[in-house]
Design a protein around this motif. Structure first.
Motif, PDB file in Angstrom:
ATOM      1  N   UNK A  42       0.783  -1.226   0.000  1.00  0.00           N
ATOM      2  CA  UNK A  42       0.000   0.000   0.000  1.00  0.00           C
ATOM      3  C   UNK A  42       0.814   1.273   0.000  1.00  0.00           C
ATOM      4  N   UNK A  43       2.074   1.178   0.409  1.00  0.00           N
ATOM      5  CA  UNK A  43       2.938   2.354   0.454  1.00  0.00           C
ATOM      6  C   UNK A  43       3.787   2.535  -0.803  1.00  0.00           C
ATOM      7  N   UNK A  44       3.753   1.593  -1.698  1.00  0.00           N
ATOM      8  CA  UNK A  44       4.712   1.639  -2.804  1.00  0.00           C
ATOM      9  C   UNK A  44       4.456   2.794  -3.766  1.00  0.00           C
ATOM     10  N   UNK A  45       3.200   3.169  -3.962  1.00  0.00           N
ATOM     11  CA  UNK A  45       2.914   4.285  -4.877  1.00  0.00           C
ATOM     12  C   UNK A  45       3.521   5.581  -4.350  1.00  0.00           C
ATOM     13  N   UNK A  46       3.317   5.869  -3.057  1.00  0.00           N
ATOM     14  CA  UNK A  46       3.888   7.101  -2.499  1.00  0.00           C
ATOM     15  C   UNK A  46       5.406   6.998  -2.424  1.00  0.00           C
ATOM     16  N   UNK A  47       5.905   5.797  -2.236  1.00  0.00           N
ATOM     17  CA  UNK A  47       7.357   5.594  -2.174  1.00  0.00           C
ATOM     18  C   UNK A  47       7.993   5.861  -3.542  1.00  0.00           C
ATOM     19  N   UNK A  48       7.416   5.287  -4.585  1.00  0.00           N
ATOM     20  CA  UNK A  48       7.952   5.530  -5.921  1.00  0.00           C
ATOM     21  C   UNK A  48       7.809   7.003  -6.311  1.00  0.00           C
ATOM     22  N   UNK A  49       6.722   7.635  -5.871  1.00  0.00           N
ATOM     23  CA  UNK A  49       6.567   9.062  -6.139  1.00  0.00           C
ATOM     24  C   UNK A  49       7.675   9.870  -5.506  1.00  0.00           C
ATOM     25  N   UNK A  50       8.060   9.498  -4.285  1.00  0.00           N
ATOM     26  CA  UNK A  50       9.165  10.164  -3.602  1.00  0.00           C
ATOM     27  C   UNK A  50      10.473   9.980  -4.369  1.00  0.00           C
ATOM     28  N   UNK A  51      10.746   8.755  -4.808  1.00  0.00           N
ATOM     29  CA  UNK A  51      11.987   8.491  -5.542  1.00  0.00           C
ATOM     30  C   UNK A  51      12.024   9.251  -6.862  1.00  0.00           C
ATOM     31  N   UNK A  52      10.874   9.358  -7.511  1.00  0.00           N
ATOM     32  CA  UNK A  52      10.811  10.107  -8.767  1.00  0.00           C
ATOM     33  C   UNK A  52      11.160  11.579  -8.539  1.00  0.00           C
ATOM     34  N   UNK A  53      10.657  12.144  -7.447  1.00  0.00           N
ATOM     35  CA  UNK A  53      10.961  13.542  -7.139  1.00  0.00           C
ATOM     36  C   UNK A  53      12.431  13.721  -6.788  1.00  0.00           C
ATOM     37  N   UNK A  54      12.980  12.760  -6.043  1.00  0.00           N
ATOM     38  CA  UNK A  54      14.399  12.842  -5.700  1.00  0.00           C
ATOM     39  C   UNK A  54      15.269  12.810  -6.953  1.00  0.00           C
ATOM     40  N   UNK A  55      14.922  11.929  -7.886  1.00  0.00           N
ATOM     41  CA  UNK A  55      15.701  11.847  -9.117  1.00  0.00           C
ATOM     42  C   UNK A  55      15.559  13.121  -9.944  1.00  0.00           C
ATOM     43  N   UNK A  56      14.386  13.745  -9.894  1.00  0.00           N
ATOM     44  CA  UNK A  56      14.159  14.946 -10.699  1.00  0.00           C
ATOM     45  C   UNK A  56      14.937  16.150 -10.185  1.00  0.00           C
ATOM     46  N   UNK A  57      15.302  16.156  -8.920  1.00  0.00           N
ATOM     47  CA  UNK A  57      16.058  17.293  -8.370  1.00  0.00           C
ATOM     48  C   UNK A  57      17.546  16.980  -8.291  1.00  0.00           C
ATOM     49  N   UNK A  58      17.936  15.819  -8.806  1.00  0.00           N
ATOM     50  CA  UNK A  58      19.355  15.469  -8.782  1.00  0.00           C
ATOM     51  C   UNK A  58      20.146  16.437  -9.653  1.00  0.00           C
ATOM     52  N   UNK A  59      21.248  16.930  -9.118  1.00  0.00           N
ATOM     53  CA  UNK A  59      22.093  17.874  -9.850  1.00  0.00           C
ATOM     54  C   UNK A  59      23.492  17.803  -9.254  1.00  0.00           C
ATOM     55  N   UNK A  60      24.493  18.371  -9.939  1.00  0.00           N
ATOM     56  CA  UNK A  60      25.859  18.298  -9.422  1.00  0.00           C
ATOM     57  C   UNK A  60      26.006  18.826  -8.004  1.00  0.00           C
ATOM     58  N   UNK A  61      25.203  19.826  -7.646  1.00  0.00           N
ATOM     59  CA  UNK A  61      25.327  20.411  -6.301  1.00  0.00           C
ATOM     60  C   UNK A  61      24.902  19.440  -5.210  1.00  0.00           C
ATOM     61  N   UNK A  62      24.121  18.413  -5.585  1.00  0.00           N
ATOM     62  CA  UNK A  62      23.608  17.477  -4.585  1.00  0.00           C
ATOM     63  C   UNK A  62      24.263  16.101  -4.672  1.00  0.00           C
ATOM     64  N   UNK A  63      25.232  15.934  -5.576  1.00  0.00           N
ATOM     65  CA  UNK A  63      25.726  14.579  -5.792  1.00  0.00           C
ATOM     66  C   UNK A  63      26.485  14.025  -4.589  1.00  0.00           C
ATOM     67  N   UNK A  64      26.859  14.871  -3.644  1.00  0.00           N
ATOM     68  CA  UNK A  64      27.574  14.379  -2.478  1.00  0.00           C
ATOM     69  C   UNK A  64      26.693  13.965  -1.322  1.00  0.00           C
ATOM     70  N   UNK A  65      25.389  14.244  -1.435  1.00  0.00           N
ATOM     71  CA  UNK A  65      24.477  13.883  -0.350  1.00  0.00           C
ATOM     72  C   UNK A  65      24.097  12.412  -0.449  1.00  0.00           C
ATOM     73  N   UNK A  66      23.958  11.775   0.696  1.00  0.00           N
ATOM     74  CA  UNK A  66      23.672  10.353   0.710  1.00  0.00           C
ATOM     75  C   UNK A  66      22.276  10.065   1.257  1.00  0.00           C
ATOM     76  N   UNK A  67      21.689   8.975   0.762  1.00  0.00           N
ATOM     77  CA  UNK A  67      20.362   8.520   1.173  1.00  0.00           C
ATOM     78  C   UNK A  67      20.462   7.063   1.619  1.00  0.00           C
ATOM     79  N   UNK A  68      19.643   6.693   2.587  1.00  0.00           N
ATOM     80  CA  UNK A  68      19.634   5.304   3.061  1.00  0.00           C
ATOM     81  C   UNK A  68      18.212   4.890   3.395  1.00  0.00           C
TER      82      UNK A  68
END
Length: 217
Positions: A42-68
């Motif tokens: 039941x959480x996978x739709x909101x989870x994938x939506x979150x990952x999509x947003x994270x990928x969309x804001x990926x840029x060189x300025x953020x490449x050093x930040x880590x996620x777990x």
């Protein structure tokens, strides 16, 4: 010739701006996507939506930040972010807030509910069979303990979980057979529970099947 040189220079600058796909931030997002199978359906739709947003804001300025993650337990779903970027923090925080009101079984609007041994975020439809199954399990365990110790078990009606009252009342206290002098809601005696035990076991088994069906829908 100059146009060709200009086009070549533009392509070179673009190539310099395009950073490798294995940089930490994007690599972590991909890792999180690969682990989606570990979280409730039941959480996978909101989870994938979150990952999509994270990928969309990926840029060189953020490449050093880590996620777990992902981490889900006791009715929460979250991703750990080692950084202070406000945009990324907002996306990750929104995932936790959204999951807290989304049924982890079916994805409907829900709330956090306390079960016997855990806390889950469930809608009414998905919570009902689990709450009744837990209530039956508690009563059956109490009955088994009383019989093993040779004691008599009586449960005041007010202490009977309300999910269980609707199951027990027609069987144990049918109005047509109850004397007018008896209270409308008598206590549940040891004899009552012993008589109702086969029915409760059957209902519990049916509830388990219904819960399994919800998970695999």
């Amino acid at each position: 010739m100059n146009r060709r040189r200009g086009a070549a220079a533009t392509q070179k600058r673009r190539a310099q701006m395009t950073y490798p796909a294995d940089l930490p931030f994007e690599g972590d997002v991909r890792m999180l996507a690969e682990r989606a199978g570990s979280i409730p359906m039941g959480w996978r739709a909101v989870y994938y939506g979150c990952l999509s947003k994270l990928m969309s804001v990926s840029c060189p300025a953020r490449h050093g930040y880590r996620l777990a993650g992902p981490f889900d337990a006791e009715g929460t779903l979250h991703i750990v972010y080692a950084g202070d970027d406000k945009v990324v923090c907002g996306i990750v925080d929104r995932l936790e807030r959204t999951a807290a009101c989304t049924c982890e079984v079916c994805g409907r609007s829900a709330k956090r509910r306390t079960m016997i041994n855990t806390t889950m975020v469930l809608c009414g439809r998905c919570a009902a069979p689990r709450l009744l199954r837990d209530a039956i399990g508690v009563v059956l365990n109490q009955l088994a303990l009383a019989e093993s110790t040779g004691t008599s078990l009586t449960i005041p009606f007010d202490d009977v979980p309300f999910q269980l009252r609707m199951v027990l009342q027609p069987t144990l206290w049918p109005p047509a057979t109850r004397p007018e002098s008896d209270p409308a809601h008598p206590d549940v005696t040891h004899k009552d529970l012993h008589r109702a035990r086969p029915m409760l076991i059957k209902i519990s088994s049916a509830l388990e099947r219904a819960i399994d069906a919800q998970i695999t829908e």
